[in-house]
Write a protein that holds these residues in place. Sequence first.
Motif, PDB file in Angstrom:
ATOM      1  N   THR A  91       0.847  -1.193   0.000  1.00  8.28           N
ATOM      2  CA  THR A  91       0.000   0.000   0.000  1.00  8.28           C
ATOM      3  C   THR A  91       0.878   1.236   0.000  1.00  8.28           C
ATOM      4  O   THR A  91       1.773   1.374   0.841  1.00  8.28           O
ATOM      5  CB  THR A  91      -0.920   0.029   1.233  1.00  8.28           C
ATOM      6  OG1 THR A  91      -1.684  -1.174   1.305  1.00  8.28           O
ATOM      7  CG2 THR A  91      -1.857   1.231   1.182  1.00  8.28           C
ATOM      8  N   VAL A  93       0.756   5.324   0.376  1.00  7.00           N
ATOM      9  CA  VAL A  93      -0.126   6.356   0.930  1.00  7.00           C
ATOM     10  C   VAL A  93       0.413   7.726   0.539  1.00  7.00           C
ATOM     11  O   VAL A  93       1.546   8.070   0.865  1.00  7.00           O
ATOM     12  CB  VAL A  93      -0.219   6.238   2.461  1.00  7.00           C
ATOM     13  CG1 VAL A  93      -1.129   7.330   3.028  1.00  7.00           C
ATOM     14  CG2 VAL A  93      -0.720   4.857   2.866  1.00  7.00           C
ATOM     15  N   ALA A 107      -1.694  -0.871  -4.006  1.00  5.90           N
ATOM     16  CA  ALA A 107      -2.871  -0.060  -3.685  1.00  5.90           C
ATOM     17  C   ALA A 107      -2.418   1.368  -3.400  1.00  5.90           C
ATOM     18  O   ALA A 107      -1.428   1.582  -2.688  1.00  5.90           O
ATOM     19  CB  ALA A 107      -3.591  -0.627  -2.474  1.00  5.90           C
ATOM     20  N   ARG A 109      -3.542   4.891  -1.749  1.00  9.09           N
ATOM     21  CA  ARG A 109      -4.538   5.428  -0.829  1.00  9.09           C
ATOM     22  C   ARG A 109      -4.131   6.804  -0.328  1.00  9.09           C
ATOM     23  O   ARG A 109      -2.959   7.149  -0.330  1.00  9.09           O
ATOM     24  CB  ARG A 109      -4.686   4.505   0.397  1.00  9.09           C
ATOM     25  CG  ARG A 109      -5.256   3.137   0.113  1.00  9.09           C
ATOM     26  CD  ARG A 109      -5.204   2.300   1.395  1.00  9.09           C
ATOM     27  NE  ARG A 109      -5.787   3.003   2.531  1.00  9.09           N
ATOM     28  CZ  ARG A 109      -6.946   2.688   3.090  1.00  9.09           C
ATOM     29  NH1 ARG A 109      -7.666   1.690   2.612  1.00  9.09           N
ATOM     30  NH2 ARG A 109      -7.396   3.350   4.139  1.00  9.09           N
ATOM     31  N   ARG A 110      -5.122   7.545   0.153  1.00  7.12           N
ATOM     32  CA  ARG A 110      -4.865   8.857   0.744  1.00  7.12           C
ATOM     33  C   ARG A 110      -4.679   8.787   2.256  1.00  7.12           C
ATOM     34  O   ARG A 110      -4.317   9.787   2.879  1.00  7.12           O
ATOM     35  CB  ARG A 110      -6.011   9.815   0.419  1.00  7.12           C
ATOM     36  CG  ARG A 110      -6.097  10.174  -1.060  1.00  7.12           C
ATOM     37  CD  ARG A 110      -7.332  11.042  -1.356  1.00  7.12           C
ATOM     38  NE  ARG A 110      -7.322  12.288  -0.613  1.00  7.12           N
ATOM     39  CZ  ARG A 110      -6.750  13.415  -1.033  1.00  7.12           C
ATOM     40  NH1 ARG A 110      -6.116  13.440  -2.208  1.00  7.12           N
ATOM     41  NH2 ARG A 110      -6.791  14.520  -0.301  1.00  7.12           N
ATOM     42  N   PRO A 113      -3.998   2.517   6.061  1.00  9.54           N
ATOM     43  CA  PRO A 113      -5.020   1.508   6.348  1.00  9.54           C
ATOM     44  C   PRO A 113      -4.952   1.047   7.806  1.00  9.54           C
ATOM     45  O   PRO A 113      -3.944   1.277   8.500  1.00  9.54           O
ATOM     46  CB  PRO A 113      -4.672   0.368   5.384  1.00  9.54           C
ATOM     47  CG  PRO A 113      -3.207   0.519   5.138  1.00  9.54           C
ATOM     48  CD  PRO A 113      -2.947   2.000   5.167  1.00  9.54           C
TER      49      PRO A 113
END
Length: 320
Positions: A91, A93, A107, A109-110, A113
């Motif tokens: 992930t 970010v 992945a 994401r902002r 997780p």
Amino acid sequence: MWLTWRAATERALYGEDGFYLRERPSGHFRTSVSASAAFADAVVALLEEVDAELGGPDVLDLVDVGAGEGMLVTRVLAAAKPALRDRLRVTAVDLSPRPEGLPARVAWRRSVPVGITGLVIANEWLDNVPLDVAEQTADGPRLIMVDIRTGEERLGGPLRPADRAWLDRWWPLSRVGSRAEIGRPRCEAWASVLVRLKRGRAIAIDYAHPVDNRPLCGTLTGYRDGAVVTPIPDGTCDITAHVALDACADAGRRAGAISTTLSTQRDALKALGINGARPPIDLARADPRGYVRALARASEEGELIDPSGLGGFGWLIQRR
């Protein structure tokens, strides 16, 4: 328009058409990730250590906070052995748009997780978490206000109680005219990462200073096109300041960390096998091209562990 430095920096870096939503970091400053693929190799070694500590879970998380252009996770996936790579859940970010060419399995994401089992790494993330600046006056510390168009400063009001408490504990101002960056938002940001880590390690890597050696006038700085510039919060430059990693460590402990290590990048990377050793001269005769490649790699590793440069960065490692 006059704002506090925290509000002005938030607007300049992350507001509409802000610097980090518009620019790529590699165009303005050099990081360990961009300096050498050896940094990604060190992260792979960290992942192998964490994997062993956790007993080889079916899914092992790698979360890159402040991923920028996604270079670190891309290089890690390329360098990891299949037995590890196939179990990685990666992930990245970042608030910026997903970069083109990023591996599909990453992945984007902002936000961080929840329920992470594995490794969280935040390389030069905390230094871009906006914060306020205070100056000591004869009547106590007061906020600094800044004109977002020119960078001109003036004194504002007194500090909020929570900020004053942080300053008294972590960056006491010793004389009139001395200044400090109030790192409470960074402590809160780091604690928010720790509470999302279920099992494993979280590592913050950044410019840092300890409580017994804080700079007299603070560290607020701007970067543009690879050069240090006056930090004007108009969206045209990066705005950064060194991190009180010791204060972040305390916040991480209060958020559930069970062990804490504060180190330098030089010591941390050397423990992971990054030492900058030159290849044996005999290799130049036996394999000239291989010698040149090995020499280039040694030079890159040397940059990563140079105590006067990247090697002087602080490493905060916490486990849950």
